[in-house]
Design an enzyme around this catalytic site. Structure first.
Site, short mmCIF file in Angstrom:
data_model
loop_
_atom_site.label_atom_id
_atom_site.label_comp_id
_atom_site.label_asym_id
_atom_site.label_seq_id
_atom_site.Cartn_x
_atom_site.Cartn_y
_atom_site.Cartn_z
N GLY A 135 0.82 -1.22 0.00
CA GLY A 135 0.00 0.00 0.00
C GLY A 135 0.85 1.26 0.00
N ASN A 182 -3.51 -7.25 -4.48
CA ASN A 182 -4.46 -7.06 -3.40
C ASN A 182 -4.01 -7.98 -2.26
OD1 ASN A 182 -6.58 -7.12 -1.65
ND2 ASN A 182 -8.07 -7.91 -3.12
N VAL A 183 -3.54 -7.39 -1.17
CA VAL A 183 -2.98 -8.22 -0.10
C VAL A 183 -4.03 -9.08 0.60
CG1 VAL A 183 -0.99 -6.71 0.35
CG2 VAL A 183 -3.10 -6.39 1.67
N ASN A 199 1.91 -2.30 5.42
CA ASN A 199 1.30 -1.00 5.67
C ASN A 199 -0.14 -0.91 5.12
OD1 ASN A 199 1.33 2.16 5.82
ND2 ASN A 199 0.92 1.67 3.67
N SER A 205 -1.93 0.36 14.99
CA SER A 205 -2.54 1.68 15.24
C SER A 205 -2.78 1.84 16.73
CB SER A 205 -3.88 1.77 14.51
OG SER A 205 -4.62 2.87 14.98
N TYR A 262 -11.81 -2.11 12.86
CA TYR A 262 -10.45 -1.61 12.63
C TYR A 262 -9.55 -1.89 13.85
CZ TYR A 262 -6.79 1.84 11.46
OH TYR A 262 -5.61 2.45 11.18
N ALA A 289 -10.00 -4.14 16.15
CA ALA A 289 -9.78 -5.59 16.27
C ALA A 289 -8.69 -6.03 15.30
CB ALA A 289 -11.08 -6.34 15.99
N LYS A 340 -6.24 -4.21 14.12
CA LYS A 340 -4.94 -3.66 14.51
C LYS A 340 -4.42 -4.30 15.80
CE LYS A 340 -4.39 -0.84 11.04
NZ LYS A 340 -3.29 -1.05 10.09
N ILE A 350 -2.30 10.56 12.08
CA ILE A 350 -1.28 11.07 11.16
C ILE A 350 -2.01 11.78 10.01
CG2 ILE A 350 0.67 10.39 9.67
CD1 ILE A 350 1.10 9.67 12.69
P1 NAI Z 1 -4.15 5.59 3.09
O1 NAI Z 1 -5.58 5.20 2.89
O2 NAI Z 1 -3.70 6.92 2.64
O3 NAI Z 1 -3.21 4.48 2.44
C1 NAI Z 1 -3.47 3.12 2.51
C2 NAI Z 1 -2.85 2.47 1.32
O4 NAI Z 1 -3.14 1.06 1.36
C3 NAI Z 1 -3.43 3.01 0.00
O5 NAI Z 1 -2.38 3.23 -0.92
C4 NAI Z 1 -4.31 1.85 -0.49
O6 NAI Z 1 -4.44 1.77 -1.89
C5 NAI Z 1 -3.57 0.65 0.06
N1 NAI Z 1 -4.42 -0.52 0.15
C6 NAI Z 1 -5.68 -0.58 0.65
N2 NAI Z 1 -6.16 -1.83 0.52
C7 NAI Z 1 -5.19 -2.57 -0.08
C8 NAI Z 1 -5.09 -3.92 -0.49
N3 NAI Z 1 -6.11 -4.76 -0.32
N4 NAI Z 1 -3.93 -4.34 -1.05
C9 NAI Z 1 -2.89 -3.49 -1.23
N5 NAI Z 1 -2.93 -2.19 -0.88
C10 NAI Z 1 -4.07 -1.74 -0.31
O7 NAI Z 1 -3.87 5.37 4.63
P2 NAI Z 1 -2.65 5.81 5.57
O8 NAI Z 1 -3.17 6.80 6.50
O9 NAI Z 1 -1.44 6.10 4.78
O10 NAI Z 1 -2.46 4.46 6.39
C11 NAI Z 1 -1.42 3.53 6.17
C12 NAI Z 1 -1.44 2.51 7.29
O11 NAI Z 1 -1.27 3.17 8.52
C13 NAI Z 1 -2.75 1.74 7.39
O12 NAI Z 1 -2.49 0.40 7.77
C14 NAI Z 1 -3.48 2.47 8.49
O13 NAI Z 1 -4.41 1.65 9.13
C15 NAI Z 1 -2.32 2.84 9.40
N6 NAI Z 1 -2.59 3.93 10.29
C16 NAI Z 1 -2.92 5.20 9.83
C17 NAI Z 1 -3.15 6.22 10.72
C18 NAI Z 1 -3.47 7.60 10.27
O14 NAI Z 1 -3.78 8.43 11.12
N7 NAI Z 1 -3.41 7.94 9.01
C19 NAI Z 1 -3.13 5.98 12.18
C20 NAI Z 1 -2.78 4.65 12.54
C21 NAI Z 1 -2.53 3.68 11.63
#
Ligand code: NAI
Length: 249
Positions: free
Chosen positions: A14, A65-66, A92, A144, A157, A159, A161, A190
């Protein structure tokens, strides 16, 4: 910047935007060859890879798709035949489908678990042999603070994490004797597309809950990922490290 990841191959899931993109850029800046995994936008992933190449680094994109076990198996086969090894795996990829429990559908629950938790399991499962064979490596799973503290409206979510934390500690115990370090990063809130949807009032309420009174930046998460991926972190495993401005202490 110190080139302490020179010669390492890193897979970041991702990585087309947000935290994954920041991690891909940071690992590449330290010299790693980065595989930019994406599921949605190929253009976005290509842009990340181009940005890495324009700063003198190495990167390729790979679609997968993971949440799809077979697709992960194929991705790992392809990567290992192309690069021979993966040294650093950053799980990620993640999604949210928030709802209060009374309204949360089984579909919403399953979808979030499938991407966040099972997606993490799939890549680790497929790369475990590679790590054992190489007698070393780093697995970094993005959890998270919601998984640490729980969060109203995010039962699915949180659960997923929290599940990532159990998975991280178990795999750390299984692979520790082979020099493979497995850790989780638990970001707080973030600034990314995931948090951009917040209204002004919920953002202000959120900032009030954070001791440092601000949201974090993706690069602040990426800096920890680069440290955990390096040999400076060779004796750190099974840990959950919060990057959250003090929220979860
Ligand atoms: P985002 O939504 O901007 O990025 C997530 C990425 O994962 C996207 O590029 C998306 O296309 C990709 N993705 C989604 N489903 C996928 C799949 N099935 N296979 C491959 N790729 C896939 O989100 P962000 O904020 O960058 O989050 C990244 C990670 O950090 C996530 O795991 C999120 O849960 C975690 N996180 C984010 C926080 C935040 O405040 N933004 C806080 C805590 C954790």
């Amino acid at each position: 910047m110190e080139q302490n990841l020179q010669g390492k191959v890193a897979l970041v899931t991702g990585a087309g935007r947000g935290i994954g993109k920041a991690i891909a850029l940071e690992l590449a800046a330290h010299g790693a060859m980065v595989i930019v995994n994406y599921n949605g936008s190929k253009e976005a992933a290509e842009k990340v890879a181009e940005e890495i190449r324009s700063m003198g680094g190495q990167a390729v994109c790979c679609s997968c798709n993971v949440a799809d076990a077979e697709a992960c198996e194929q991705m790992v086969k392809d990567l290992l035949s192309q690069f021979g090894k993966v040294d650093i795996l950053v799980n990620n990829a993640g999604i949210t489908k928030d709802n209060l429990i009374l309204r949360m559908t089984e579909e919403e629950f399953d979808r979030v678990l499938d991407v966040n938790l099972k997606g993490t399991y799939h890549t680790i499962r497929q790369l475990a042999k590679n790590f054992l064979k190489n007698k070393g490596g780093k697995i970094i799973n993005i959890s998270s603070v919601s998984g640490v503290l729980g969060n109203a409206g995010q039962a699915n979510y949180a659960a997923s994490k929290a599940g990532i934390i159990g998975l991280t500690k178990s795999i750390a115990r299984e692979l520790g004797s082979r020099n493979v370090c497995v850790n989780a990063i638990a970001p707080g809130f973030i600034e990314t597309d995931m948090t951009a949807a917040l209204s002004e009032s919920s953002r202000a309420a959120l900032e009030e809950r954070i001791p440092m009174k601000r949201l974090g930046q993706a690069r602040e998460v990426a800096a920890l990922a680069a440290f955990l991926a390096s040999d400076k972190a060779d004796y750190i495993t099974g840990q959950v490290i919060c990057v959250d401005g003090g929220m979860a202490m």
